[in-house]
Design an enzyme around this catalytic site. Structure first.
Site, PDB file in Angstrom:
ATOM      1  N   ARG A 118      -2.262 -23.739  17.462  1.00  0.00           N
ATOM      2  CA  ARG A 118      -2.529 -24.951  16.871  1.00  0.00           C
ATOM      3  C   ARG A 118      -1.490 -25.977  17.407  1.00  0.00           C
ATOM      4  O   ARG A 118      -1.709 -27.071  17.390  1.00  0.00           O
ATOM      5  CB  ARG A 118      -2.225 -24.847  15.143  1.00  0.00           C
ATOM      6  CG  ARG A 118      -3.416 -24.354  14.474  1.00  0.00           C
ATOM      7  CD  ARG A 118      -3.322 -23.895  13.158  1.00  0.00           C
ATOM      8  NE  ARG A 118      -3.112 -25.208  12.294  1.00  0.00           N
ATOM      9  CZ  ARG A 118      -2.510 -25.370  11.036  1.00  0.00           C
ATOM     10  NH1 ARG A 118      -2.120 -24.103  10.400  1.00  0.00           N
ATOM     11  NH2 ARG A 118      -2.446 -26.424  10.639  1.00  0.00           N
TER      12      ARG A 118
ATOM     13  N   VAL B  49       0.944 -31.133   9.349  1.00  0.00           N
ATOM     14  CA  VAL B  49       1.877 -30.536   9.981  1.00  0.00           C
ATOM     15  C   VAL B  49       1.995 -30.836  11.321  1.00  0.00           C
ATOM     16  O   VAL B  49       2.739 -30.207  12.228  1.00  0.00           O
ATOM     17  CB  VAL B  49       1.966 -29.079   9.730  1.00  0.00           C
ATOM     18  CG1 VAL B  49       1.997 -28.788   8.341  1.00  0.00           C
ATOM     19  CG2 VAL B  49       0.511 -28.661  10.269  1.00  0.00           C
TER      20      VAL B  49
ATOM     21  N   HIS C  76       4.108 -30.254   3.789  1.00  0.00           N
ATOM     22  CA  HIS C  76       3.687 -28.979   4.084  1.00  0.00           C
ATOM     23  C   HIS C  76       4.471 -28.258   5.364  1.00  0.00           C
ATOM     24  O   HIS C  76       4.000 -27.564   5.884  1.00  0.00           O
ATOM     25  CB  HIS C  76       2.217 -28.590   4.368  1.00  0.00           C
ATOM     26  CG  HIS C  76       1.114 -28.946   2.892  1.00  0.00           C
ATOM     27  ND1 HIS C  76       0.083 -29.268   2.858  1.00  0.00           N
ATOM     28  CD2 HIS C  76       1.938 -28.878   1.729  1.00  0.00           C
ATOM     29  CE1 HIS C  76      -0.166 -29.251   1.761  1.00  0.00           C
ATOM     30  NE2 HIS C  76       0.777 -28.900   0.696  1.00  0.00           N
TER      31      HIS C  76
ATOM     32  N   CYS D 183      14.341 -19.502  11.112  1.00  0.00           N
ATOM     33  CA  CYS D 183      14.638 -18.293  11.354  1.00  0.00           C
ATOM     34  C   CYS D 183      14.403 -17.451   9.781  1.00  0.00           C
ATOM     35  O   CYS D 183      14.971 -18.086   8.812  1.00  0.00           O
ATOM     36  CB  CYS D 183      16.048 -17.990  11.639  1.00  0.00           C
ATOM     37  SG  CYS D 183      16.632 -16.315  11.765  1.00  0.00           S
TER      38      CYS D 183
ATOM     39  N   CYS E 164      20.860 -16.172  15.759  1.00  0.00           N
ATOM     40  CA  CYS E 164      21.078 -14.858  15.299  1.00  0.00           C
ATOM     41  C   CYS E 164      20.197 -13.691  15.613  1.00  0.00           C
ATOM     42  O   CYS E 164      20.279 -12.639  15.330  1.00  0.00           O
ATOM     43  CB  CYS E 164      21.428 -14.646  13.804  1.00  0.00           C
ATOM     44  SG  CYS E 164      19.698 -14.720  13.056  1.00  0.00           S
TER      45      CYS E 164
ATOM     46  N   GLY F 281      -8.303 -39.321   4.124  1.00  0.00           N
ATOM     47  CA  GLY F 281      -8.518 -38.260   4.800  1.00  0.00           C
ATOM     48  C   GLY F 281      -8.006 -36.770   3.951  1.00  0.00           C
ATOM     49  O   GLY F 281      -7.712 -36.069   4.933  1.00  0.00           O
TER      50      GLY F 281
ATOM     51  N   SER G 153      -9.244 -33.807   0.892  1.00  0.00           N
ATOM     52  CA  SER G 153     -10.014 -33.308   0.021  1.00  0.00           C
ATOM     53  C   SER G 153      -9.464 -33.303  -1.236  1.00  0.00           C
ATOM     54  O   SER G 153     -10.072 -33.138  -2.133  1.00  0.00           O
ATOM     55  CB  SER G 153     -10.914 -32.104   0.548  1.00  0.00           C
ATOM     56  OG  SER G 153      -9.661 -30.971   0.554  1.00  0.00           O
TER      57      SER G 153
ATOM     58  N   ALA H  59     -11.424 -43.016   9.161  1.00  0.00           N
ATOM     59  CA  ALA H  59     -10.107 -43.630   8.847  1.00  0.00           C
ATOM     60  C   ALA H  59      -9.662 -44.527  10.003  1.00  0.00           C
ATOM     61  O   ALA H  59      -9.103 -45.508  10.153  1.00  0.00           O
ATOM     62  CB  ALA H  59      -9.013 -42.582   8.624  1.00  0.00           C
TER      63      ALA H  59
HETATM   64  P1  OAD Z   1      -9.280 -30.967   4.194  1.00  0.00           P
HETATM   65  O1  OAD Z   1      -9.730 -30.454   5.461  1.00  0.00           O
HETATM   66  O2  OAD Z   1      -9.513 -30.163   2.914  1.00  0.00           O
HETATM   67  O3  OAD Z   1      -9.867 -32.383   3.908  1.00  0.00           O
HETATM   68  C1  OAD Z   1     -10.106 -33.304   4.959  1.00  0.00           C
HETATM   69  C2  OAD Z   1     -10.810 -34.508   4.106  1.00  0.00           C
HETATM   70  O4  OAD Z   1     -10.979 -35.625   5.279  1.00  0.00           O
HETATM   71  C3  OAD Z   1     -12.241 -34.208   3.818  1.00  0.00           C
HETATM   72  O5  OAD Z   1     -12.390 -34.809   2.735  1.00  0.00           O
HETATM   73  C4  OAD Z   1     -12.854 -35.135   4.954  1.00  0.00           C
HETATM   74  O6  OAD Z   1     -14.289 -35.739   4.189  1.00  0.00           O
HETATM   75  C5  OAD Z   1     -12.113 -36.305   5.286  1.00  0.00           C
HETATM   76  N1  OAD Z   1     -12.283 -36.634   6.790  1.00  0.00           N
HETATM   77  C6  OAD Z   1     -12.501 -35.685   7.871  1.00  0.00           C
HETATM   78  N2  OAD Z   1     -12.634 -36.369   8.965  1.00  0.00           N
HETATM   79  C7  OAD Z   1     -12.129 -37.818   8.676  1.00  0.00           C
HETATM   80  C8  OAD Z   1     -11.893 -39.180   9.083  1.00  0.00           C
HETATM   81  N3  OAD Z   1     -12.289 -39.245  10.637  1.00  0.00           N
HETATM   82  N4  OAD Z   1     -11.695 -40.120   8.374  1.00  0.00           N
HETATM   83  C9  OAD Z   1     -11.678 -40.183   6.921  1.00  0.00           C
HETATM   84  N5  OAD Z   1     -11.801 -38.770   6.533  1.00  0.00           N
HETATM   85  C10 OAD Z   1     -12.025 -37.758   7.009  1.00  0.00           C
HETATM   86  O7  OAD Z   1      -7.544 -31.545   4.470  1.00  0.00           O
HETATM   87  P2  OAD Z   1      -6.290 -31.656   3.628  1.00  0.00           P
HETATM   88  O8  OAD Z   1      -6.802 -32.324   2.216  1.00  0.00           O
HETATM   89  O9  OAD Z   1      -5.442 -32.319   4.268  1.00  0.00           O
HETATM   90  O10 OAD Z   1      -2.548 -26.620   3.365  1.00  0.00           O
HETATM   91  O11 OAD Z   1      -5.963 -30.157   3.091  1.00  0.00           O
HETATM   92  C11 OAD Z   1      -5.058 -29.976   2.301  1.00  0.00           C
HETATM   93  C12 OAD Z   1      -4.349 -28.487   2.765  1.00  0.00           C
HETATM   94  O12 OAD Z   1      -5.198 -27.637   2.663  1.00  0.00           O
HETATM   95  C13 OAD Z   1      -3.540 -28.791   3.988  1.00  0.00           C
HETATM   96  O13 OAD Z   1      -2.248 -29.285   4.017  1.00  0.00           O
HETATM   97  C14 OAD Z   1      -3.521 -27.247   4.299  1.00  0.00           C
HETATM   98  C15 OAD Z   1      -4.634 -26.812   3.932  1.00  0.00           C
HETATM   99  O14 OAD Z   1      -4.996 -25.441   3.562  1.00  0.00           O
HETATM  100  C16 OAD Z   1      -1.464 -25.895   3.833  1.00  0.00           C
HETATM  101  O15 OAD Z   1      -1.830 -25.103   4.946  1.00  0.00           O
HETATM  102  C17 OAD Z   1      -0.706 -25.449   2.808  1.00  0.00           C
END
Ligand code: OAD
Length: 246
Positions: free
Chosen positions: A68, A101, A117, A125, A148, A185, A187, A229
């Site tokens: 990643r 991230v 996050h 460490c 360390c 962007g 969910s 977006a």
């Molecule tokens: P998600 O993958 O859950 O959601 C991404 C969102 O972006 C969805 O609603 C898509 O419809 C939308 N999307 C995709 N491509 C897009 C684009 N080009 N323009 C606009 N919208 C778009 O990602 P997050 O909500 O960020 O946590 O996920 C939240 C957390 O879940 C992450 O930070 C991570 C994950 O598990 C940890 O790792 C702690």
């Protein structure tokens, strides 16, 4: 009035905070987590993104994070990141709060970025807490602390862990005091981060959602812009500029 014009009126009043998720970086080639092609379709979070997984098999977890990190190091900010940096320079956007991230908001020029996050571009460490900047992918199978020699781990938040307290406090303060939150962007599935738009709404802010698809937030959003977006945010900035130059 169409969605962009409505959103532009809200943004032009200033004191805007952006709350972003993986969708804002999708057009930079960074996979999202949920939905089609999302990381959680191919990988199991409990095997890669928990403290237990790291304790069981740190080399496997590191291999996934190195992959990643390699994606992120070669990615470029897209027009969505650039549009948010521009709104900050225009004095309308106070900060970006991100669940991402990847460091792409900073790469785009955003100055105040609250990372909820953590960051793939840092390791920490497990013994002494020393933080190391990762400007390249570590070569060692199990990277070690330069201070360390303890085992390093990615400086990200895993499932079951708390968010960094300072980032969370700053995010809550920003959400409670903004006049408009741009939710882009995400969910809105992962808490506590997903409660920030609710905190903003309770504090009287307008919510503008920018997403490919409907989310749990859509029902309470003041404006929902459906689409990419990287296409919608530059249109929004153009419309804001038109409004304030009148
Ligand atoms: P998600 O993958 O859950 O959601 C991404 C969102 O972006 C969805 O609603 C898509 O419809 C939308 N999307 C995709 N491509 C897009 C684009 N080009 N323009 C606009 N919208 C778009 O990602 P997050 O909500 O960020 O946590 O996920 C939240 C957390 O879940 C992450 O930070 C991570 C994950 O598990 C940890 O790792 C702690």
């Amino acid at each position: 009035m169409n969605g962009i014009s409505l959103a532009a009126r809200l943004v032009a009043r200033g004191r805007v905070v952006a709350f972003t998720g993986a969708g804002v970086s999708a057009e930079s080639g960074i996979p999202t987590f949920r939905g089609r092609g999302g990381l959680w379709e191919r990988f199991k979070p409990e095997e890669l993104a928990t403290p237990e997984a790291f304790a069981r098999d740190p080399a496997r977890v590191w291999a996934w994070y190195k992959w990643r990190l390699s994606l992120v190091l070669s990615a470029k900010p897209n027009p969505a990141h650039l549009a948010l940096a521009e709104l900050e320079r225009m004095g309308l956007l106070t900060a970006v709060i991100t669940q991402n991230v990847d460091g792409l908001h900073q790469a785009a020029g955003s100055k105040r970025v609250v990372e909820l996050h953590g960051s793939l571009r840092r390791a920490r460490c497990t013994r002494c807490g020393f933080k190391v900047r990762l400007s390249r992918v570590p070569e060692e199978e199990l990277p070690r602390c330069p201070a360390c020699r303890g085992l390093l781990r990615p400086d990200v938040v895993w499932f079951g862990e708390s968010l960094p307290a300072d980032a969370w406090l700053e995010a809550v303060e920003l959400a409670s005091s903004c006049k408009c939150m741009l939710v882009i962007g995400t969910s809105c599935a992962v808490y506590p981060a997903a409660s920030l738009p609710l905190i903003a709404k309770r504090g009287g802010a307008a919510l503008v959602e920018v997403s490919l698809e409907a989310t749990p937030l859509t029902a309470i959003a003041d404006v929902s812009l459906r689409g990419r977006a990287g296409e919608l945010l530059p249109l929004l900035v153009d419309e804001v500029k038109r409004l304030i130059s009148r």
